[in-house]
Motif scaffolding. Sequence first.
Motif, PDB file in Angstrom:
ATOM      1  N   ILE A 179       0.162   4.110   1.005  1.00 41.86           N
ATOM      2  CA  ILE A 179      -0.042   4.948   2.184  1.00 41.86           C
ATOM      3  C   ILE A 179       0.628   4.338   3.419  1.00 41.86           C
ATOM      4  N   CYS A 180       0.297   3.067   3.703  1.00 41.55           N
ATOM      5  CA  CYS A 180       0.742   2.501   4.990  1.00 41.55           C
ATOM      6  C   CYS A 180       1.794   1.399   4.867  1.00 41.55           C
TER       7      CYS A 180
ATOM      8  N   CYS B 135      -6.705   1.161   4.871  1.00 41.92           N
ATOM      9  CA  CYS B 135      -6.619   2.604   4.595  1.00 41.92           C
ATOM     10  C   CYS B 135      -7.913   3.179   4.016  1.00 41.92           C
TER      11      CYS B 135
ATOM     12  N   CYS C 179      -4.766  -0.014   0.503  1.00 41.46           N
ATOM     13  CA  CYS C 179      -5.209  -1.273   1.104  1.00 41.46           C
ATOM     14  C   CYS C 179      -6.585  -1.136   1.768  1.00 41.46           C
TER      15      CYS C 179
ATOM     16  N   CYS D   8       0.850  -1.193   0.000  1.00 42.10           N
ATOM     17  CA  CYS D   8       0.000   0.000   0.000  1.00 42.10           C
ATOM     18  C   CYS D   8       0.890   1.249   0.000  1.00 42.10           C
TER      19      CYS D   8
ATOM     20  N   ASN E 223       1.115  -1.762   4.067  1.00 46.93           N
ATOM     21  CA  ASN E 223       0.484  -3.078   4.191  1.00 46.93           C
ATOM     22  C   ASN E 223       0.466  -3.763   2.823  1.00 46.93           C
TER      23      ASN E 223
HETATM   24 ZN   LIG Z   1      -2.776   0.988   3.587  1.00 41.82          ZN
END
Ligand SMILES: [Zn+2]
Length: 196
Positions: free
Chosen positions: A58-59, A71, A68, A56, A61
Amino acid sequence: MGGPELERLIELFAKLPGLGPRSARRIVLRLLRERETRLLPLAEAMRAAAASVRACDICGNLDSIAPCAICVDPAREPRICVVETVADLWALERAGIYHGVYHVLGGLLSALAGRGPDDLTIAALLARVRARRWDEIILAMPATVEGAATGHYLVEKLKPFAIPLSRLAQGVPMGGALEVLDEGTLATALLARRTA
Ligand SMILES: [Zn+2]
């Protein structure tokens, strides 16, 4: 013995966590004996995962959708739990008592291994923290020297944002990675978290 394809397969399995040449040979023999029910479905599942699962943006994952599922879940609370690895993230999800989002660092600071802040996703974390309002940031580091060093560094970097910072309660055994803890222990450490 068995030809290069077989040797290659055994070699690849032998390098996986928790396996060695002996267990790799047993797994490969089992797969080949049960070609239709084990070998072919496994090959197909691996191909599908390799094609669709990504980190992901952003995070960090791993998921087959991007961003994901965590998120994009509107029910998640505005808190970030910072973890070392995706395995730790999944362990916390399994514990089932945390309802915020995550940030995967991708490692820990280590003078010995020559790993500095730029080798982790710390800049991305700070950008996320800056971008919106958060209720809390939880530092879920393993109870190791590197985990403590990383936690300390993050506290210094995050302090200026004036967001409540917390860390897991003691009870995470020294030297223990989060992913090996049972869900009850992890849930307790999270519920009893204290100011970082
Ligand atoms: Zn994420």
